[in-house]
Design a protein around this motif. Structure first.
Motif, PDB file in Angstrom:
ATOM      1  N   PRO A   1       0.810  -1.225   0.000  1.00  0.00           N
ATOM      2  CA  PRO A   1       0.000   0.000   0.000  1.00  0.00           C
ATOM      3  C   PRO A   1       0.840   1.270   0.000  1.00  0.00           C
ATOM      4  O   PRO A   1       2.021   1.275   0.353  1.00  0.00           O
ATOM      5  CB  PRO A   1      -0.804  -0.119   1.292  1.00  0.00           C
ATOM      6  N   GLY A   2       0.197   2.355  -0.449  1.00  0.00           N
ATOM      7  CA  GLY A   2       0.814   3.671  -0.485  1.00  0.00           C
ATOM      8  C   GLY A   2      -0.034   4.591  -1.341  1.00  0.00           C
ATOM      9  O   GLY A   2      -0.709   4.139  -2.278  1.00  0.00           O
ATOM     10  N   LYS A   3      -0.041   5.855  -1.018  1.00  0.00           N
ATOM     11  CA  LYS A   3      -0.850   6.806  -1.784  1.00  0.00           C
ATOM     12  C   LYS A   3      -0.203   7.063  -3.139  1.00  0.00           C
ATOM     13  O   LYS A   3       0.952   7.488  -3.223  1.00  0.00           O
ATOM     14  CB  LYS A   3      -0.997   8.118  -1.000  1.00  0.00           C
ATOM     15  N   VAL A   4      -0.940   6.819  -4.215  1.00  0.00           N
ATOM     16  CA  VAL A   4      -0.419   6.939  -5.574  1.00  0.00           C
ATOM     17  C   VAL A   4      -1.023   8.171  -6.246  1.00  0.00           C
ATOM     18  O   VAL A   4      -2.257   8.307  -6.280  1.00  0.00           O
ATOM     19  CB  VAL A   4      -0.750   5.681  -6.408  1.00  0.00           C
ATOM     20  N   PRO A   5      -0.197   9.063  -6.787  1.00  0.00           N
ATOM     21  CA  PRO A   5      -0.754  10.235  -7.473  1.00  0.00           C
ATOM     22  C   PRO A   5      -1.383   9.852  -8.810  1.00  0.00           C
ATOM     23  O   PRO A   5      -1.091   8.802  -9.381  1.00  0.00           O
ATOM     24  CB  PRO A   5       0.479  11.125  -7.685  1.00  0.00           C
ATOM     25  N   ASP A   6      -2.251  10.719  -9.306  1.00  0.00           N
ATOM     26  CA  ASP A   6      -2.837  10.518 -10.634  1.00  0.00           C
ATOM     27  C   ASP A   6      -1.773  10.705 -11.712  1.00  0.00           C
ATOM     28  O   ASP A   6      -0.659  11.185 -11.443  1.00  0.00           O
ATOM     29  CB  ASP A   6      -3.974  11.509 -10.865  1.00  0.00           C
ATOM     30  N   LEU A   7      -2.124  10.320 -12.925  1.00  0.00           N
ATOM     31  CA  LEU A   7      -1.227  10.537 -14.058  1.00  0.00           C
ATOM     32  C   LEU A   7      -0.890  12.028 -14.138  1.00  0.00           C
ATOM     33  O   LEU A   7      -1.777  12.874 -14.217  1.00  0.00           O
ATOM     34  CB  LEU A   7      -1.912  10.081 -15.346  1.00  0.00           C
ATOM     35  N   GLY A   8       0.411  12.335 -14.084  1.00  0.00           N
ATOM     36  CA  GLY A   8       0.836  13.727 -13.968  1.00  0.00           C
ATOM     37  C   GLY A   8       0.768  14.513 -15.263  1.00  0.00           C
ATOM     38  O   GLY A   8       0.680  13.962 -16.364  1.00  0.00           O
ATOM     39  N   LYS A   9       0.818  15.826 -15.110  1.00  0.00           N
ATOM     40  CA  LYS A   9       0.738  16.731 -16.252  1.00  0.00           C
ATOM     41  C   LYS A   9       1.875  16.486 -17.236  1.00  0.00           C
ATOM     42  O   LYS A   9       1.657  16.435 -18.451  1.00  0.00           O
ATOM     43  CB  LYS A   9       0.773  18.177 -15.745  1.00  0.00           C
ATOM     44  N   SER A  10       3.089  16.306 -16.738  1.00  0.00           N
ATOM     45  CA  SER A  10       4.227  16.090 -17.639  1.00  0.00           C
ATOM     46  C   SER A  10       4.096  14.770 -18.382  1.00  0.00           C
ATOM     47  O   SER A  10       4.480  14.667 -19.553  1.00  0.00           O
ATOM     48  CB  SER A  10       5.544  16.139 -16.857  1.00  0.00           C
ATOM     49  N   SER A  11       3.536  13.749 -17.716  1.00  0.00           N
ATOM     50  CA  SER A  11       3.334  12.453 -18.386  1.00  0.00           C
ATOM     51  C   SER A  11       2.296  12.588 -19.493  1.00  0.00           C
ATOM     52  O   SER A  11       2.457  12.019 -20.592  1.00  0.00           O
ATOM     53  CB  SER A  11       2.878  11.398 -17.372  1.00  0.00           C
TER      54      SER A  11
END
Length: 435
Positions: free
Chosen positions: A330-340
């Motif tokens: 487990p771990g908090k995962v960010p959304d698909l980033g702007k640069s990606s």
């Protein structure tokens, strides 16, 4: 000196033509130097020459030394029987066709202006490790030449990427939806994991996924199961979600005859990746995208702006993969980033749209697709930064793509004479190297 320099000299006729004669004394008139041959065979095809009183239409072969003809085994290769003139820097041997007939030669060494040779040598004098061979001389180049060359390199890069998409489209039986699927799968690997994701796209056919796009759990089971992520280990032993996906994958793979997992865990790359870039995270984002966007290709082709495309890629990943970096971890995962997202637009959307536009004859779509790059911010890395430090314009992704193309296609392979900047330096007045 490289043979490429003699190609350049011959193509542009940058040599003394006064009393031009073969080494045997026969008068030469160059009516047309021919065009460069990109395939096997002589260097220039369809040259028009008058040798003495006879006009010839044939090929021209170029070497640094005439003896290179034999060293390259041209005397036994029938493709070179069409050569009507052997252009060399140094004449040190007679040459002949496969039937033994002699080929006249022109020695360029004595006909090259010392200043031209000096400018060429100044250009190629940079050490092999130099990122930009012409860096010490750039102050001598007009700004418009640099701008035009960067723009030309940009278009060449976009065309090359579109060619790759067109080849993928042909391999996929001219199915544009499948082409978009395969292209996106590979691109979500962001180089480090592009190859295994491309293999996964082959292992999980779009025709199978289409039947389960309405059910996110089944999509996850198919993708994560075939990717090899649903293995039973210490981390997943008590993970009921992974266990449920494993059972679903077993059912679906038997239903569609997919066989066991197409990849093993060790085939995915984690080295030097931040957790947000881990393969399971990217695959979860892909599963969310495939579930939320049932018509990939149509959406990518019809989006009118970078904003619309950004919204397209904002599809949420399944809840589990927004809270886990790896199965059972487990771990908090960010959304698909702007640069990606910007990289996906640059490397997938624009080439896909250009390839499609070319296939259906829509030049306006080509222009609008390339124009998307001007809406995106510049990419910064060691290569673009080196160009920017030398005064090249670098404000948008279009600039970045042009500079990256310059580096990869011209600077690294030292194709200076094919570059408008290098050509300008060789042609120009006597140059002073600024250290």
């Amino acid at each position: 000196m490289k043979e490429d320099f003699l190609h350049y000299v011959w193509q542009h006729q940058y040599f003394d033509k006064a009393d031009l004669r073969t080494v045997g004394g026969e008068e030469i008139q160059v009516l047309g130097p021919g065009h460069r041959n990109a395939d096997a065979g002589p260097d220039f095809l369809n040259a028009r020459l008058r040798l003495g009183d006879v006009e010839w239409n044939g090929a021209v072969e170029i070497h640094l030394k005439a003896s290179d003809w034999a060293r390259h085994q041209h005397q036994t290769d029938a493709k070179y029987d069409q050569v009507v003139l052997h252009v060399v820097y140094t004449y040190d041997a007679d040459v002949a066709r496969t039937n033994g007939s002699a080929i006249p030669a022109l020695a360029l060494g004595p006909r090259l202006a010392p200043a031209l040779l000096a400018r060429y040598q100044a250009l190629v004098a940079a050490p092999p490790a130099a990122a930009l061979p012409c860096a010490p001389l750039l102050g001598q180049v007009p700004e418009i030449t640099k701008i035009m060359m960067a723009e030309r390199a940009l278009l060449e890069r976009v065309e090359a990427k579109a060619d790759a998409v067109a080849a993928l489209h042909e391999r996929l039986d001219h199915d544009w939806e499948a082409t978009a699927y395969h292209a996106l799968m590979a691109a979500f690997g962001f180089q480090k994991n592009s190859e295994p994701l491309a293999r996964l796209a082959k292992a999980v056919p779009l025709a199978v996924l289409r039947r389960h796009r309405h059910d996110l759990h089944q999509l996850e089971a198919l993708l994560f199961g075939q990717a090899g992520f649903l293995v039973d280990n210490d981390e997943t032993a008590d993970d009921t979600y992974i266990q449920a996906l494993r059972r679903e994958h077993e059912f679906l793979r038997h239903k569609y005859g997919l066989g066991p997992a197409a990849l093993a865990v060790h085939e995915w790359n984690y080295l030097r990746l931040r957790p947000a870039n881990f393969p399971p995270v990217r695959l979860g984002q892909l599963a969310g995208l495939l579930h939320a966007r049932p018509a990939l290709c149509d959406a990518l082709l019809t989006a009118q702006s970078v904003g619309a495309l950004t919204e397209f890629f904002r599809a949420p990943a399944p809840a589990y993969w927004r809270a886990h970096f790896r199965p059972g971890r487990p771990g908090k995962v960010p959304d698909l980033g702007k640069s990606s997202i910007e990289l996906l637009i640059t490397n997938v959307v624009v080439p896909l749209r250009v390839a499609y536009a070319r296939s259906v004859g829509q030049p306006a779509l080509v222009e609008s697709s390339v124009a998307l790059l001007a809406e995106l911010p510049a990419e910064h890395n060691q290569f673009t930064d080196a160009f920017e430090a030398l005064g090249f314009g670098h404000r948008t992704a279009a600039d970045s793509q042009g500079l990256l193309a310059l580096h990869k296609a011209y600077c690294t392979p030292r194709r200076c004479l094919h570059c408008a900047i290098g050509s300008r330096l060789v042609q120009g007045p006597q140059l002073r190297v600024v250290r």
